[in-house]
Design a protein around this motif. Structure first.
Motif, PDB file in Angstrom:
ATOM      1  N   ALA A  20       0.833  -1.208   0.000  1.00  0.00           N
ATOM      2  CA  ALA A  20       0.000   0.000   0.000  1.00  0.00           C
ATOM      3  C   ALA A  20       0.868   1.258   0.000  1.00  0.00           C
ATOM      4  N   ALA A  21       1.930   1.260   0.774  1.00  0.00           N
ATOM      5  CA  ALA A  21       2.775   2.453   0.897  1.00  0.00           C
ATOM      6  C   ALA A  21       3.467   2.783  -0.430  1.00  0.00           C
ATOM      7  N   PHE A  22       3.913   1.755  -1.155  1.00  0.00           N
ATOM      8  CA  PHE A  22       4.687   1.994  -2.376  1.00  0.00           C
ATOM      9  C   PHE A  22       3.822   2.029  -3.640  1.00  0.00           C
ATOM     10  N   LYS A  23       2.512   1.751  -3.482  1.00  0.00           N
ATOM     11  CA  LYS A  23       1.628   1.571  -4.651  1.00  0.00           C
ATOM     12  C   LYS A  23       1.716   2.716  -5.659  1.00  0.00           C
ATOM     13  N   ASP A  24       1.667   3.942  -5.188  1.00  0.00           N
ATOM     14  CA  ASP A  24       1.626   5.080  -6.116  1.00  0.00           C
ATOM     15  C   ASP A  24       2.953   5.832  -6.196  1.00  0.00           C
ATOM     16  N   MET A  25       4.026   5.192  -5.727  1.00  0.00           N
ATOM     17  CA  MET A  25       5.324   5.861  -5.748  1.00  0.00           C
ATOM     18  C   MET A  25       5.960   5.697  -7.136  1.00  0.00           C
ATOM     19  N   PRO A  26       6.224   6.805  -7.831  1.00  0.00           N
ATOM     20  CA  PRO A  26       6.707   6.697  -9.215  1.00  0.00           C
ATOM     21  C   PRO A  26       8.054   5.983  -9.332  1.00  0.00           C
ATOM     22  N   VAL A  83      11.098   1.049   3.998  1.00  0.00           N
ATOM     23  CA  VAL A  83      10.383   1.655   5.121  1.00  0.00           C
ATOM     24  C   VAL A  83       9.024   2.115   4.596  1.00  0.00           C
ATOM     25  N   SER A  84       7.988   1.800   5.351  1.00  0.00           N
ATOM     26  CA  SER A  84       6.616   2.019   4.878  1.00  0.00           C
ATOM     27  C   SER A  84       5.714   2.502   6.000  1.00  0.00           C
ATOM     28  N   VAL A  85       4.848   3.448   5.653  1.00  0.00           N
ATOM     29  CA  VAL A  85       3.788   3.890   6.571  1.00  0.00           C
ATOM     30  C   VAL A  85       2.480   3.852   5.770  1.00  0.00           C
ATOM     31  N   TRP A  86       1.412   3.392   6.377  1.00  0.00           N
ATOM     32  CA  TRP A  86       0.116   3.363   5.673  1.00  0.00           C
ATOM     33  C   TRP A  86      -0.164   4.745   5.102  1.00  0.00           C
ATOM     34  N   ARG A 131      -1.710   7.362   7.141  1.00  0.00           N
ATOM     35  CA  ARG A 131      -1.014   7.680   8.395  1.00  0.00           C
ATOM     36  C   ARG A 131       0.328   8.374   8.151  1.00  0.00           C
ATOM     37  N   GLN A 132       0.582   8.711   6.880  1.00  0.00           N
ATOM     38  CA  GLN A 132       1.883   9.323   6.572  1.00  0.00           C
ATOM     39  C   GLN A 132       1.933  10.780   7.027  1.00  0.00           C
ATOM     40  N   ARG A 133       3.154  11.267   7.154  1.00  0.00           N
ATOM     41  CA  ARG A 133       3.436  12.662   7.530  1.00  0.00           C
ATOM     42  C   ARG A 133       2.922  13.006   8.913  1.00  0.00           C
ATOM     43  N   ALA A 134       2.943  12.031   9.796  1.00  0.00           N
ATOM     44  CA  ALA A 134       2.554  12.271  11.186  1.00  0.00           C
ATOM     45  C   ALA A 134       3.627  11.780  12.146  1.00  0.00           C
ATOM     46  N   GLY A 135       4.845  11.572  11.630  1.00  0.00           N
ATOM     47  CA  GLY A 135       5.956  11.229  12.497  1.00  0.00           C
ATOM     48  C   GLY A 135       6.243   9.747  12.660  1.00  0.00           C
ATOM     49  N   VAL A 136       5.406   8.889  12.057  1.00  0.00           N
ATOM     50  CA  VAL A 136       5.591   7.443  12.250  1.00  0.00           C
ATOM     51  C   VAL A 136       6.908   6.980  11.620  1.00  0.00           C
ATOM     52  N   GLY A 137       7.155   7.412  10.379  1.00  0.00           N
ATOM     53  CA  GLY A 137       8.389   7.004   9.706  1.00  0.00           C
ATOM     54  C   GLY A 137       9.627   7.457  10.468  1.00  0.00           C
ATOM     55  N   GLN A 138       9.615   8.704  10.915  1.00  0.00           N
ATOM     56  CA  GLN A 138      10.780   9.207  11.669  1.00  0.00           C
ATOM     57  C   GLN A 138      10.995   8.427  12.958  1.00  0.00           C
ATOM     58  N   ALA A 139       9.913   8.108  13.649  1.00  0.00           N
ATOM     59  CA  ALA A 139      10.040   7.368  14.909  1.00  0.00           C
ATOM     60  C   ALA A 139      10.628   5.978  14.662  1.00  0.00           C
ATOM     61  N   LEU A 146      21.575   3.864   2.765  1.00  0.00           N
ATOM     62  CA  LEU A 146      20.235   3.719   2.186  1.00  0.00           C
ATOM     63  C   LEU A 146      20.171   4.399   0.831  1.00  0.00           C
ATOM     64  N   LEU A 147      19.112   4.071   0.102  1.00  0.00           N
ATOM     65  CA  LEU A 147      18.736   4.767  -1.122  1.00  0.00           C
ATOM     66  C   LEU A 147      17.434   5.486  -0.832  1.00  0.00           C
ATOM     67  N   GLY A 148      17.418   6.799  -0.980  1.00  0.00           N
ATOM     68  CA  GLY A 148      16.186   7.521  -0.684  1.00  0.00           C
ATOM     69  C   GLY A 148      16.335   8.999  -0.964  1.00  0.00           C
ATOM     70  N   ALA A 149      15.265   9.729  -0.664  1.00  0.00           N
ATOM     71  CA  ALA A 149      15.236  11.173  -0.930  1.00  0.00           C
ATOM     72  C   ALA A 149      16.086  11.901   0.103  1.00  0.00           C
ATOM     73  N   ALA A 151      16.142  14.904   0.949  1.00  0.00           N
ATOM     74  CA  ALA A 151      15.355  15.878   1.729  1.00  0.00           C
ATOM     75  C   ALA A 151      14.737  15.229   2.961  1.00  0.00           C
ATOM     76  N   TYR A 152      14.457  13.941   2.868  1.00  0.00           N
ATOM     77  CA  TYR A 152      13.887  13.254   4.031  1.00  0.00           C
ATOM     78  C   TYR A 152      14.988  12.760   4.969  1.00  0.00           C
ATOM     79  N   TYR A 153      16.050  12.180   4.416  1.00  0.00           N
ATOM     80  CA  TYR A 153      17.015  11.462   5.263  1.00  0.00           C
ATOM     81  C   TYR A 153      18.103  12.345   5.868  1.00  0.00           C
ATOM     82  N   HIS A 154      18.259  13.574   5.363  1.00  0.00           N
ATOM     83  CA  HIS A 154      19.251  14.473   5.976  1.00  0.00           C
ATOM     84  C   HIS A 154      18.965  14.692   7.447  1.00  0.00           C
ATOM     85  N   ARG A 155      17.699  14.694   7.833  1.00  0.00           N
ATOM     86  CA  ARG A 155      17.335  14.991   9.233  1.00  0.00           C
ATOM     87  C   ARG A 155      17.902  13.976  10.224  1.00  0.00           C
ATOM     88  N   PHE A 156      18.223  12.772   9.708  1.00  0.00           N
ATOM     89  CA  PHE A 156      18.796  11.746  10.596  1.00  0.00           C
ATOM     90  C   PHE A 156      20.323  11.784  10.557  1.00  0.00           C
TER      91      PHE A 156
HETATM   92  C1  LIG Z   1       8.667   7.868   3.414  1.00  0.00           C
HETATM   93  C2  LIG Z   1       7.820   7.465   4.626  1.00  0.00           C
HETATM   94  C3  LIG Z   1       8.330   6.161   5.219  1.00  0.00           C
HETATM   95  C4  LIG Z   1       7.966   8.603   5.660  1.00  0.00           C
HETATM   96  O1  LIG Z   1       7.197   8.289   6.787  1.00  0.00           O
HETATM   97  P1  LIG Z   1       6.119   9.352   7.327  1.00  0.00           P
HETATM   98  O2  LIG Z   1       5.600   8.808   8.600  1.00  0.00           O
HETATM   99  O3  LIG Z   1       5.126   9.622   6.230  1.00  0.00           O
HETATM  100  O4  LIG Z   1       6.985  10.667   7.487  1.00  0.00           O
HETATM  101  P2  LIG Z   1       7.257  11.465   8.833  1.00  0.00           P
HETATM  102  O5  LIG Z   1       5.957  11.913   9.397  1.00  0.00           O
HETATM  103  O6  LIG Z   1       8.155  10.700   9.686  1.00  0.00           O
HETATM  104  O7  LIG Z   1       8.041  12.701   8.285  1.00  0.00           O
HETATM  105  C5  LIG Z   1       7.326  13.728   7.644  1.00  0.00           C
HETATM  106  C6  LIG Z   1       8.313  14.627   6.980  1.00  0.00           C
HETATM  107  O8  LIG Z   1       8.950  13.904   5.956  1.00  0.00           O
HETATM  108  C7  LIG Z   1       8.764  14.570   4.743  1.00  0.00           C
HETATM  109  N1  LIG Z   1       8.706  13.526   3.727  1.00  0.00           N
HETATM  110  C8  LIG Z   1       7.969  12.400   3.734  1.00  0.00           C
HETATM  111  N2  LIG Z   1       8.232  11.684   2.615  1.00  0.00           N
HETATM  112  C9  LIG Z   1       9.174  12.383   1.940  1.00  0.00           C
HETATM  113  C10 LIG Z   1       9.851  12.186   0.726  1.00  0.00           C
HETATM  114  N3  LIG Z   1       9.637  11.119  -0.052  1.00  0.00           N
HETATM  115  N4  LIG Z   1      10.749  13.117   0.341  1.00  0.00           N
HETATM  116  C11 LIG Z   1      10.983  14.191   1.093  1.00  0.00           C
HETATM  117  N5  LIG Z   1      10.369  14.445   2.251  1.00  0.00           N
HETATM  118  C12 LIG Z   1       9.473  13.543   2.654  1.00  0.00           C
HETATM  119  C13 LIG Z   1       7.518  15.358   4.899  1.00  0.00           C
HETATM  120  O9  LIG Z   1       7.480  16.446   4.049  1.00  0.00           O
HETATM  121  C14 LIG Z   1       7.656  15.813   6.334  1.00  0.00           C
HETATM  122  O10 LIG Z   1       8.584  16.867   6.416  1.00  0.00           O
HETATM  123  P3  LIG Z   1       8.570  17.932   7.603  1.00  0.00           P
HETATM  124  O11 LIG Z   1       8.829  17.149   8.873  1.00  0.00           O
HETATM  125  O12 LIG Z   1       9.690  18.859   7.255  1.00  0.00           O
HETATM  126  O13 LIG Z   1       7.208  18.526   7.551  1.00  0.00           O
HETATM  127  C15 LIG Z   1       6.320   7.310   4.258  1.00  0.00           C
HETATM  128  O14 LIG Z   1       5.838   8.542   3.772  1.00  0.00           O
HETATM  129  C16 LIG Z   1       6.035   6.230   3.229  1.00  0.00           C
HETATM  130  O15 LIG Z   1       5.720   5.094   3.580  1.00  0.00           O
HETATM  131  N6  LIG Z   1       6.113   6.582   1.930  1.00  0.00           N
HETATM  132  C17 LIG Z   1       5.830   5.629   0.865  1.00  0.00           C
HETATM  133  C18 LIG Z   1       6.926   4.600   0.753  1.00  0.00           C
HETATM  134  C19 LIG Z   1       8.292   5.256   0.614  1.00  0.00           C
HETATM  135  O16 LIG Z   1       8.473   6.192  -0.147  1.00  0.00           O
HETATM  136  N7  LIG Z   1       9.272   4.727   1.385  1.00  0.00           N
HETATM  137  C20 LIG Z   1      10.599   5.259   1.419  1.00  0.00           C
HETATM  138  C21 LIG Z   1      11.372   4.982   0.184  1.00  0.00           C
HETATM  139  S1  LIG Z   1      13.032   5.604   0.338  1.00  0.00           S
END
Ligand SMILES: CC(C)(COP(=O)(O)OP(=O)(O)OC[C@H]1O[C@@H](n2cnc3c(N)ncnc32)[C@H](O)[C@@H]1OP(=O)(O)O)[C@@H](O)C(=O)NCCC(=O)NCCS
Length: 165
Positions: free
Chosen positions: A20-26, A81-84, A87-95, A114-117, A119-124
């Motif tokens: 479900a999490a990856f379904k619409d990811m290009p 890594v996947s969040v429903w 339920r995304q963008r509510a901190g679950v992935g970061q936690a 890892l391989l990923g965006a 903009a998301y992973y710099h925070r860690f």
């Molecule tokens: C990526 C994923 C795991 C993040 O988990 P999440 O619980 O949705 O995200 P969080 O609530 O922890 O973090 C939200 C922040 O991440 C950012 N963010 C989420 N996905 C992002 C992405 N693909 N690229 C950049 N930023 C992203 C949001 O803008 C938000 O930023 P902010 O804190 O500055 O407002 C989740 O969105 C997901 O399952 N996505 C689909 C599958 C996927 O892409 N997996 C990762 C492949 S590398």
């Protein structure tokens, strides 16, 4: 929300969640759920953490060993890594990711890739290093986080389970 290691019986939920999490990811080839199953079957799910709320699995992250220049060591790969979706963008992935990185540090791991965006992973603390690479990665997508200051160089390979079709 609670975070714990996966238990017997979680696999079905993890599969559905990952699909479900990856379904619409290009960028996705829709193999991520199979990758998790293949990692489990190979016995290399070093960490398979689920986030639960009220007993429901709402997020998942996997960590598995990588090789550097063909040698196994103390570095690990994060993902999938996947969040429903609802339920995304509510901190679950970061936690989940922070919990997993803490557990790896506690195990004495050297670092994580890892391989990923970016903009998301710099925070860690993940960042690209031109001297540490993996084949066929889009520019900037391959990132590393060292836990102990070590800076390995060379070619990283994820577990062959990632090549599942
Ligand atoms: C990526 C994923 C795991 C993040 O988990 P999440 O619980 O949705 O995200 P969080 O609530 O922890 O973090 C939200 C922040 O991440 C950012 N963010 C989420 N996905 C992002 C992405 N693909 N690229 C950049 N930023 C992203 C949001 O803008 C938000 O930023 P902010 O804190 O500055 O407002 C989740 O969105 C997901 O399952 N996505 C689909 C599958 C996927 O892409 N997996 C990762 C492949 S590398």
């Amino acid at each position: 929300m609670q975070i714990r290691q996966e238990r017997p019986g979680d696999a079905t939920f993890i599969r559905a969640l990952t699909d479900a999490a990856f379904k619409d990811m290009p960028f996705s080839d829709q193999t991520e759920a199979k990758v998790v199953d293949a990692l489990r079957a190979a016995g290399v799910l070093t960490l398979s953490l689920v986030a639960t709320e009220g007993g429901d699995v709402i997020g998942h992250v996997a960590f598995s060993p990588v090789t550097i220049n063909g040698r196994a060591g103390d570095w690990y790969g994060l993902g999938p890594v996947s969040v429903w979706p609802d339920r995304q963008r509510a901190g679950v992935g970061q936690a989940l990711i922070r919990d997993g990185l803490d557990r790896l540090r506690s195990m004495g791991a050297g670092g994580c890739v890892l391989l990923g965006a970016p903009a998301y992973y710099h925070r860690f603390g993940f960042e690209s290093d031109p001297d540490l690479y993996t084949p066929d990665a889009p520019p900037g997508a391959f990132q590393r986080l060292s836990f102990n200051g070590s800076r390995p160089t060379g070619e990283v390979r994820f577990h062959p389970a990632f090549d599942v079709q």
